[in-house]
Design a protein around this motif. Structure first.
Motif, PDB file in Angstrom:
ATOM      1  N   GLN A  95       0.822  -1.210   0.000  1.00  0.00           N
ATOM      2  CA  GLN A  95       0.000   0.000   0.000  1.00  0.00           C
ATOM      3  C   GLN A  95       0.860   1.266   0.000  1.00  0.00           C
ATOM      4  O   GLN A  95       0.541   2.237  -0.695  1.00  0.00           O
ATOM      5  N   TRP A  96       1.932   1.248   0.764  1.00  0.00           N
ATOM      6  CA  TRP A  96       2.754   2.438   0.836  1.00  0.00           C
ATOM      7  C   TRP A  96       3.390   2.746  -0.521  1.00  0.00           C
ATOM      8  O   TRP A  96       3.609   3.913  -0.863  1.00  0.00           O
ATOM      9  N   GLN A  97       3.663   1.696  -1.307  1.00  0.00           N
ATOM     10  CA  GLN A  97       4.242   1.921  -2.629  1.00  0.00           C
ATOM     11  C   GLN A  97       3.220   2.557  -3.581  1.00  0.00           C
ATOM     12  O   GLN A  97       3.533   3.492  -4.317  1.00  0.00           O
ATOM     13  N   VAL A  98       1.985   2.055  -3.540  1.00  0.00           N
ATOM     14  CA  VAL A  98       0.932   2.622  -4.390  1.00  0.00           C
ATOM     15  C   VAL A  98       0.674   4.067  -3.978  1.00  0.00           C
ATOM     16  O   VAL A  98       0.521   4.946  -4.839  1.00  0.00           O
ATOM     17  N   LYS A  99       0.640   4.320  -2.678  1.00  0.00           N
ATOM     18  CA  LYS A  99       0.427   5.686  -2.194  1.00  0.00           C
ATOM     19  C   LYS A  99       1.550   6.594  -2.703  1.00  0.00           C
ATOM     20  O   LYS A  99       1.302   7.744  -3.089  1.00  0.00           O
ATOM     21  N   ARG A 100       2.759   6.081  -2.724  1.00  0.00           N
ATOM     22  CA  ARG A 100       3.901   6.840  -3.230  1.00  0.00           C
ATOM     23  C   ARG A 100       3.754   7.110  -4.724  1.00  0.00           C
ATOM     24  O   ARG A 100       4.098   8.185  -5.203  1.00  0.00           O
ATOM     25  N   HIS A 101       3.216   6.126  -5.460  1.00  0.00           N
ATOM     26  CA  HIS A 101       3.010   6.293  -6.902  1.00  0.00           C
ATOM     27  C   HIS A 101       1.963   7.364  -7.215  1.00  0.00           C
ATOM     28  O   HIS A 101       1.860   7.826  -8.345  1.00  0.00           O
ATOM     29  N   MET A 102       1.187   7.755  -6.205  1.00  0.00           N
ATOM     30  CA  MET A 102       0.186   8.799  -6.391  1.00  0.00           C
ATOM     31  C   MET A 102       0.796  10.198  -6.312  1.00  0.00           C
ATOM     32  O   MET A 102       0.108  11.193  -6.546  1.00  0.00           O
ATOM     33  N   VAL A 106       6.896  11.014  -8.412  1.00  0.00           N
ATOM     34  CA  VAL A 106       7.212   9.586  -8.429  1.00  0.00           C
ATOM     35  C   VAL A 106       6.543   8.923  -9.627  1.00  0.00           C
ATOM     36  O   VAL A 106       7.132   8.066 -10.295  1.00  0.00           O
ATOM     37  N   PHE A 107       5.312   9.327  -9.920  1.00  0.00           N
ATOM     38  CA  PHE A 107       4.578   8.769 -11.060  1.00  0.00           C
ATOM     39  C   PHE A 107       5.376   8.930 -12.356  1.00  0.00           C
ATOM     40  O   PHE A 107       5.427   8.007 -13.179  1.00  0.00           O
ATOM     41  N   LYS A 108       6.016  10.066 -12.531  1.00  0.00           N
ATOM     42  CA  LYS A 108       6.784  10.331 -13.755  1.00  0.00           C
ATOM     43  C   LYS A 108       7.959   9.373 -13.925  1.00  0.00           C
ATOM     44  O   LYS A 108       8.446   9.197 -15.040  1.00  0.00           O
ATOM     45  N   THR A 109       8.413   8.771 -12.834  1.00  0.00           N
ATOM     46  CA  THR A 109       9.570   7.879 -12.908  1.00  0.00           C
ATOM     47  C   THR A 109       9.183   6.403 -13.019  1.00  0.00           C
ATOM     48  O   THR A 109      10.067   5.544 -13.086  1.00  0.00           O
ATOM     49  N   LEU A 110       7.883   6.094 -13.026  1.00  0.00           N
ATOM     50  CA  LEU A 110       7.456   4.695 -13.083  1.00  0.00           C
ATOM     51  C   LEU A 110       7.837   4.056 -14.414  1.00  0.00           C
ATOM     52  O   LEU A 110       7.772   4.691 -15.466  1.00  0.00           O
ATOM     53  N   MET A 114       5.266  -1.015 -14.990  1.00  0.00           N
ATOM     54  CA  MET A 114       4.408  -0.661 -13.854  1.00  0.00           C
ATOM     55  C   MET A 114       3.186   0.116 -14.338  1.00  0.00           C
ATOM     56  O   MET A 114       2.069  -0.117 -13.876  1.00  0.00           O
ATOM     57  N   ILE A 115       3.389   1.023 -15.281  1.00  0.00           N
ATOM     58  CA  ILE A 115       2.269   1.759 -15.865  1.00  0.00           C
ATOM     59  C   ILE A 115       1.296   0.770 -16.513  1.00  0.00           C
ATOM     60  O   ILE A 115       0.075   0.903 -16.377  1.00  0.00           O
TER      61      ILE A 115
END
Length: 141
Positions: A95-102, A106-110, A114-115
Motif C-alpha cells: 500500500q505504501w508503494q501505491v500511495k507513493r506512486h500517487m 514519483v509517477f513520472k519515474t514509473l 508498472m504503468i
C-alpha cells in the motif's frame, strides 16, 4: 410479504437491466416461486445518494490531479471504485508503494511495465495513463 405486495417501482436506477428476486407468500400463506421486482423507492433513494457521493469523490480527485497535487493513479483508483488495499493487491505492490506512486514526481519515474500493470487494472490503454489523460467518469449501467 405477499405476492401482490412485492415492490415494483418503475423509477429505478437499474434502468430495467437488473431485477431482484423476492420470496413471497400467496393468499393461503404458502411460499411461492420467487417473484421478480424492478426495485422500490427506498432502495432507489439510497443508491442515488451513494452514486452522488461517488461522483463527488471522483470529481474532487480529478481536481487534485489537474492541480498537480496527485498523479492520475489516484483519479483512476476513484473512477474504478477501488480502495488503496485492493489496488495494491491487484498491482502486486504494498500500500505504501501505491500511495507513493500517487505523487506526481514519483509517477513520472514509473517504468512502462508498472504503468501497464496499473492500466490493466483500470481497463484503460497504458499510454492514456502515461500521458495523464483523465477519461470521464460514467456510472455503470
Amino acid at each position: 410479504m405477499k405476492k401482490d405486495e412485492v415492490p415494483q417501482d418503475g423509477d429505478n436506477l437499474h434502468r430495467g437491466t437488473f431485477k431482484q428476486l423476492f420470496y413471497a407468500v400467496d393468499a393461503s400463506g404458502n411460499y411461492t416461486a420467487p417473484v421478480s421486482s424492478v426495485g422500490w423507492e427506498p432502495e432507489n433513494v439510497a443508491l442515488g445518494q451513494a452514486w452522488e457521493e461517488v461522483e463527488h469523490r471522483v470529481a474532487a480527485t480529478r481536481d487534485k490531479v489537474e492541480s498537480g497535487a496527485l498523479s492520475p493513479i489516484a483519479y483512476y483508483m476513484e473512477r474504478t471504485l477501488l480502495d488503496l488495499p485492493l489496488l495494491a493487491r491487484k498491482v502486486g505492490k504494498f500500500q505504501w508503494q501505491v500511495k507513493r506512486h500517487m505523487k506526481p514526481a514519483v509517477f513520472k519515474t514509473l517504468s512502462a511495465g508498472m504503468i501497464a500493470k496499473y492500466a490493466t487494472v483500470f481497463a484503460i490503454p497504458a499510454d492514456t495513463l502515461q500521458k495523464g489523460t483523465l477519461l470521464p467518469f460514467q456510472r455503470p449501467e
